[in-house]
Motif scaffolding. Structure first.
Motif, PDB file in Angstrom:
ATOM      1  N   GLN A 104       0.840  -1.211   0.053  1.00 51.51           N
ATOM      2  CA  GLN A 104      -0.155   0.284   0.104  1.00 51.51           C
ATOM      3  C   GLN A 104       0.859   1.314  -0.029  1.00 51.51           C
ATOM      4  N   LEU A 105       2.174   1.076   0.271  1.00 49.37           N
ATOM      5  CA  LEU A 105       3.005   2.251   0.231  1.00 49.37           C
ATOM      6  C   LEU A 105       3.128   2.974  -1.023  1.00 49.37           C
ATOM      7  N   TRP A 106       3.216   4.442  -1.084  1.00 48.41           N
ATOM      8  CA  TRP A 106       3.504   5.072  -2.503  1.00 48.41           C
ATOM      9  C   TRP A 106       4.938   5.023  -2.822  1.00 48.41           C
ATOM     10  N   PRO A 107       5.338   5.226  -3.787  1.00 47.00           N
ATOM     11  CA  PRO A 107       6.999   5.360  -4.108  1.00 47.00           C
ATOM     12  C   PRO A 107       7.439   6.690  -3.336  1.00 47.00           C
ATOM     13  N   GLU A 108       6.665   7.781  -3.057  1.00 53.10           N
ATOM     14  CA  GLU A 108       7.360   8.665  -2.339  1.00 53.10           C
ATOM     15  C   GLU A 108       7.758   8.111  -0.807  1.00 53.10           C
ATOM     16  N   SER A 109       6.673   7.019  -0.400  1.00 48.92           N
ATOM     17  CA  SER A 109       7.060   6.520   0.969  1.00 48.92           C
ATOM     18  C   SER A 109       7.867   5.640   1.034  1.00 48.92           C
ATOM     19  N   VAL A 110       8.281   4.873   0.071  1.00 47.05           N
ATOM     20  CA  VAL A 110       9.265   3.828   0.101  1.00 47.05           C
ATOM     21  C   VAL A 110      10.612   4.648  -0.125  1.00 47.05           C
ATOM     22  N   ARG A 111      10.875   5.985  -1.005  1.00 44.07           N
ATOM     23  CA  ARG A 111      12.180   6.472  -0.972  1.00 44.07           C
ATOM     24  C   ARG A 111      12.307   6.970   0.593  1.00 44.07           C
ATOM     25  N   GLY A 112      10.976   7.572   0.964  1.00 41.14           N
ATOM     26  CA  GLY A 112      11.260   8.346   2.420  1.00 41.14           C
ATOM     27  C   GLY A 112      11.563   7.283   3.561  1.00 41.14           C
ATOM     28  N   LEU A 113      10.967   6.007   3.537  1.00 38.03           N
ATOM     29  CA  LEU A 113      11.699   4.924   4.515  1.00 38.03           C
ATOM     30  C   LEU A 113      13.043   4.513   4.310  1.00 38.03           C
ATOM     31  N   ILE A 114      13.610   4.462   3.125  1.00 36.76           N
ATOM     32  CA  ILE A 114      14.999   4.277   2.971  1.00 36.76           C
ATOM     33  C   ILE A 114      15.874   5.329   3.628  1.00 36.76           C
ATOM     34  N   VAL A 115      15.549   6.684   3.389  1.00 37.06           N
ATOM     35  CA  VAL A 115      16.144   7.748   3.951  1.00 37.06           C
ATOM     36  C   VAL A 115      16.036   7.794   5.462  1.00 37.06           C
ATOM     37  N   GLN A 116      14.805   7.312   5.859  1.00 37.48           N
ATOM     38  CA  GLN A 116      14.426   7.486   7.401  1.00 37.48           C
ATOM     39  C   GLN A 116      15.248   6.483   7.959  1.00 37.48           C
ATOM     40  N   SER A 117      15.577   5.350   7.365  1.00 38.46           N
ATOM     41  CA  SER A 117      16.221   4.160   8.265  1.00 38.46           C
ATOM     42  C   SER A 117      17.683   4.351   7.998  1.00 38.46           C
ATOM     43  N   ALA A 118      18.236   5.280   7.230  1.00 36.84           N
ATOM     44  CA  ALA A 118      19.703   5.249   7.155  1.00 36.84           C
ATOM     45  C   ALA A 118      20.409   5.980   8.304  1.00 36.84           C
ATOM     46  N   ARG A 119      21.405   5.553   8.611  1.00 38.01           N
ATOM     47  CA  ARG A 119      22.410   6.089   9.811  1.00 38.01           C
ATOM     48  C   ARG A 119      23.690   6.223   9.366  1.00 38.01           C
ATOM     49  N   TRP A 120      24.564   7.410   9.768  1.00 44.85           N
ATOM     50  CA  TRP A 120      25.929   7.400   9.548  1.00 44.85           C
ATOM     51  C   TRP A 120      26.853   6.345  10.399  1.00 44.85           C
ATOM     52  N   THR A 121      27.625   5.911  10.059  1.00 46.89           N
ATOM     53  CA  THR A 121      28.761   5.109  10.527  1.00 46.89           C
ATOM     54  C   THR A 121      29.555   5.919  11.544  1.00 46.89           C
ATOM     55  N   LYS A 122      30.299   5.195  12.232  1.00 43.37           N
ATOM     56  CA  LYS A 122      30.960   5.777  13.292  1.00 43.37           C
ATOM     57  C   LYS A 122      32.032   6.478  12.560  1.00 43.37           C
ATOM     58  N   ALA A 123      32.825   6.074  11.334  1.00 44.67           N
ATOM     59  CA  ALA A 123      33.645   6.851  10.696  1.00 44.67           C
ATOM     60  C   ALA A 123      32.883   8.054  10.234  1.00 44.67           C
ATOM     61  N   MET A 124      31.847   7.977   9.538  1.00 42.89           N
ATOM     62  CA  MET A 124      31.089   9.333   9.224  1.00 42.89           C
ATOM     63  C   MET A 124      30.690  10.208  10.182  1.00 42.89           C
ATOM     64  N   ARG A 125      30.472   9.859  11.250  1.00 41.10           N
ATOM     65  CA  ARG A 125      29.858  10.552  12.341  1.00 41.10           C
ATOM     66  C   ARG A 125      31.030  11.389  13.100  1.00 41.10           C
ATOM     67  N   LYS A 126      32.326  10.732  12.955  1.00 39.60           N
ATOM     68  CA  LYS A 126      33.459  11.411  13.206  1.00 39.60           C
ATOM     69  C   LYS A 126      33.544  12.700  12.501  1.00 39.60           C
ATOM     70  N   HIS A 127      33.462  12.677  11.346  1.00 45.39           N
ATOM     71  CA  HIS A 127      33.656  13.891  10.198  1.00 45.39           C
ATOM     72  C   HIS A 127      32.325  14.888  10.656  1.00 45.39           C
ATOM     73  N   ILE A 128      31.308  14.252  10.725  1.00 47.45           N
ATOM     74  CA  ILE A 128      30.067  15.100  10.891  1.00 47.45           C
ATOM     75  C   ILE A 128      29.743  15.775  12.231  1.00 47.45           C
ATOM     76  N   ASP A 129      30.008  15.064  13.161  1.00 46.23           N
ATOM     77  CA  ASP A 129      29.976  15.649  14.410  1.00 46.23           C
ATOM     78  C   ASP A 129      31.040  16.799  14.683  1.00 46.23           C
ATOM     79  N   GLY A 130      32.206  16.384  14.070  1.00 41.71           N
ATOM     80  CA  GLY A 130      33.398  17.327  14.422  1.00 41.71           C
ATOM     81  C   GLY A 130      33.336  18.571  13.505  1.00 41.71           C
TER      82      GLY A 130
END
Length: 791
Positions: A538-564
């Motif tokens: 029942q999910l729209w394409p907009e929702s599928v795209r949104g769920l993939i983005v929503q589920s994404a997390r930065w790795t520890k290596a990425m967070r080191k750059h982003i949080d810094g």
């Protein structure tokens, strides 16, 4: 405990292996009653050297799973537990309960640990008793001599210790080759092991070590374990060089009639190999995992293929928008009722657009929002002038760093190479590459090391760092795309240990092919989209795209750059490198007790006669009583708003009536001190100010992690962290329109037909003993929650 000590002493006396300096003690396995957890913090006492090694779950007797914990107890420290058991029997607390009740009541049994007590991989992967296998040995780091002792142990027992190792703060991971019996001796004489797992196979084993006949045997085993999907299942439609649909692993999920081409004389076969690589990854993911498993592989999605590249030469570049539009029409004619995700890892490489819309990216945006290709006039049109046109989801590769530009400082290089056309399309889900492949076992590459660190951007991935701030944040997400090998200043690829494994387009010659870069990442994310669509039709394409983005997390290596990063502007630049992180399929599919995801699909009419028309307020079913009870406990809220815009691609300044996007949408959350009426008024004011081109008012943005930078493109995601008590008073999210050429050109305004959007909200907490999901399920009804709102 006495019996365990006697068993340990007897085992030590029986062995002839002696390792100098090895810690003396006993490894004990604790087991909980079915359906209960152990009190893990009470099983460890660092001052006395008692260390919790690992925790896992096993099937119980029907009343729920049991929790198992493996604990190292030095000689002389057993008294710690003897005392607690004695106090439980003899003493009571002020409440009249036995002392250490939470500890003792949660222990059903304890025993001297066997080698299986250290095993934290799947049960099916545990080697047979006499099988010589490669193991991942996780050593507990405590005195610095762990590796020397392991080498000594290996020499005495015949265990082969690998040369490479990976160090973490409190663990060292080493590859060891031996049998169950050989490694079991470590429990009596070494006591440095914390965990054991099966060593990961890499693509090198399948492409370098196996003959074509042996490869075919592995293919046969996987095919027998594969459960094929229904003909009506959702599909990943691959727009590429064609696919060899006769490959044994593809023939059951890609029917011949679903392999088409935009030019009949080209044929639908794969003349290059790239399309078949994409097919294997779109169907199975990185095939290493499913090949080494012994479990069934149930597939719930299919594949389709449209050949968009000629066998010889190249298409005129200005025609790629039209070719893509024609390609989209082929499967929709062949199977009009099938839900599908379009996956394309074909890009232009001139990089001259730097985020500005092109005819190709605008075609993607128009097709995504529901337009179709009209063969009579070669145009993109709405087939019906109503709301019946169905949007489409496109998953596009970000494009790769030019092979001649690869360099040691790969992050700097990636930041200088812009996302390729058409991956800057607003409505597409654009995929970059990161990598966890950071170990080289191939002896022919002795002296070489992985270029990118585990968890960081793959050296192949392009970024939108050079885009103007007005253009979308791209990539949206990143996924595994492999790594490169480095030796001094020399860079080499492909190195099989650092690549993914997929299907070869000439299966009569070989079954498997190496794959890498943003193409491989894109195929895997497209697979994820199809799996979400299969789970929630029942999910729209907009929702599928949104769920993939929503589920994404930065790795520890990425967070080191982003949080810094120094402030939100610097953080936004890094979002243009990493996107929103690495998507996680289980998180996209399911809620849990400590993480609740809500999805609202709705339609808004942004404008009428050149003026703002609607805004929406969503009263979300926060578990207010639970949140209030949690008080100052930290909670995290992730919000993603996903919608598709209609493009206006002519380069006429993109000001006022010539804006690129038909409309924009924004979200905000009610402040704890606001009434609903005050919140409504604030949203009205924000909509007016943004429409006039003024900077977004601080208001509710100040305490969001990304802030103003989130309002780019047509998918917006951000994170709010605060206390549970504060969140309890923020039970509404508003959606309001801003700008857009629909507003400025009323005669072309399609607002009256409605603009769809998907609002996705996740609440998370790490607090123990607080269930967020159940109160929401009780308030709105479990059936409704599962069918319409909760994932």
């Amino acid at each position: 405990m006495s019996t365990i000590r006697e068993q340990a002493n007897a085992s030590r006396q029986e062995t002839s292996v002696v390792v100098e300096g090895a810690p003396s003690g006993i490894t004990v396995e604790f087991e909980s009653p079915p359906g209960f957890d152990l009190k893990l913090q009470s099983l460890e006492n660092k001052q006395k050297g008692i260390e919790l090694l690992n925790v896992r779950f096993a099937t119980g007797d029907g009343d729920g799973p049991v929790q198992l914990a493996t604990v190292f107890i030095p000689d002389g420290a057993l008294k710690h537990f003897f005392d607690r058991f004695q106090q439980y029997a003899d003493e009571t607390t002020q409440k009249g309960e036995p002392r250490h009740k939470d500890l003792v009541d949660r222990i059903a049994t304890l025993r001297k640990a066997s080698l299986r007590a250290l095993w934290t991989d799947t049960d099916a992967a545990f080697p047979a008793e006499d099988e010589v296998s490669w193991w991942e040995v996780w050593l507990r780091r405590h005195d610095g001599a762990e590796l020397a002792r392991l080498m000594d142990f290996g020499e005495q027992t015949g265990v082969n210790v690998g040369e490479r190792r990976l160090g973490f703060d409190d663990r060292i991971v080493v590859l060891v080759q031996g049998t169950v019996a050989q490694l079991s001796a470590s429990l009596d004489v070494l006591n440095d092991f914390a965990e054991l797992r099966r060593a990961k196979e890499t693509a090198a084993f399948f492409v370098n070590d196996l003959t074509p006949v042996e490869q075919a045997d592995w293919v046969g085993d996987l095919k027998e374990r594969t459960v094929t999907p229904d003909a009506s299942a959702p599909a990943v439609c691959i727009l590429d060089t064609g696919v060899t649909y006769g490959h044994p692993l593809l023939q059951e999920i890609l029917a011949p009639e679903d392999a088409t081409t935009v030019v009949p004389t080209w044929g639908a076969h794969d003349h290059h190999g790239h399309g078949t690589e994409m097919a294997g990854l779109s169907g199975y993911g990185d095939m290493i995992d499913v090949l080494v498993s012994t479990e069934p592989v149930p597939l719930r999605h299919r594949l389709e293929s449209v050949k968009i590249l000629p066998p010889h030469g190249a298409n005129p570049p200005e025609l790629y928008g039209a070719i893509t539009a024609q390609a989209v029409a082929r499967p929709e004619i062949q199977a009009p009722q099938r839900r599908r995700t379009f996956s394309m890892a074909v890009t232009a490489t001139d990089e001259r657009d730097r985020g500005q819309p092109t005819s190709w990216s605008a075609a993607i945006d128009a097709l995504a929002v529901g337009r179709s290709f009209d063969a009579t006039n070669q145009g993109l049109v709405y087939l019906e002038d109503d709301a019946s046109n169905v949007p489409r989801l496109f998953v596009l590769s970000a494009g790769n760093v030019n092979g001649t530009n690869l360099q040691k400082e790969h992050l700097d290089r990636s930041d200088l190479e812009a996302i390729h056309d058409p991956a800057h399309a607003w409505n597409a889900l654009t995929v970059g590459a990161y990598t966890e492949k950071a170990i080289i076992n191939d002896p022919s590459f002795a002296g070489w090391s992985p270029l990118a660190a585990a968890g960081d951007l793959s050296p192949w991935s392009t970024t939108s760092v050079l885009f103007q701030e007005t253009w979308p944040l791209k990539p949206d997400v990143v996924f595994e795309g492999g790594n490169l090998a480095l030796n001094g200043e020399a860079i080499d690829f492909p190195v099989a240990d650092l690549c993914l494994l997929s299907t070869h387009h000439k299966p009569a010659e070989k079954s498997f092919a190496l794959s890498w870069a943003t193409s491989a990442a894109t195929a895997q994310v497209a697979r994820m989209a199809a799996m979400i669509s299969a789970e929630y039709p029942q999910l729209w394409p907009e929702s599928v795209r949104g769920l993939i983005v929503q589920s994404a997390r930065w790795t520890k290596a990425m967070r080191k750059h982003i949080d810094g990063a120094g402030g939100k502007k610097a953080r936004a630049k890094l979002l243009r490198r990493y996107g929103y992180g690495v998507p996680n399929l289980p998180a996209a599919l399911r809620s849990a007790g400590d993480a609740l995801t809500l999805v609202a699909q709705s339609t808004i009419r942004p404008f009428a006669n050149g003026k703002m028309r609607e805004l929406h307020l969503h009263e979300l079913p926060w578990p207010k009583s639970v949140l209030t009870e949690m008080g100052e406990t930290p909670v995290r809220v992730r919000v993603t708003l996903s919608y598709f815009i209609e493009p206006n691609p002519g380069r006429r300044g993109w000001k006022t009536r010539h804006r690129y996007a038909s409309h924009g949408l924004r979200f905000d959350m009610k402040l704890p001190t606001e009434s609903t009426d005050e919140f409504h008024k604030r949203l009205n004011q924000k909509a007016l100010e943004e429409d006039e081109g003024k900077p977004a008012p601080a208001g509710g943005l100040a305490d969001w992690y990304i802030g103003e930078a989130r309002n780019k493109g047509s998918v917006h995601s951000d994170i709010w962290v605060g206390t549970a008590a504060d969140l309890a008073e923020r039970g509404a999210i508003g959606i309001y329109p801003v700008s857009g050429w629909w507003k400025d050109q009323p005669k072309r305004d399609r607002s009256g037909l409605g603009a769809r959007y998907s609002l996705i909200v996740t609440i998370e907490t790490e607090a123990e003993d607080f269930d967020i999901w159940t109160p929401v399920a009780q308030e709105i009804g479990v059936a409704e929650l599962e069918a319409e709102v909760e994932l």
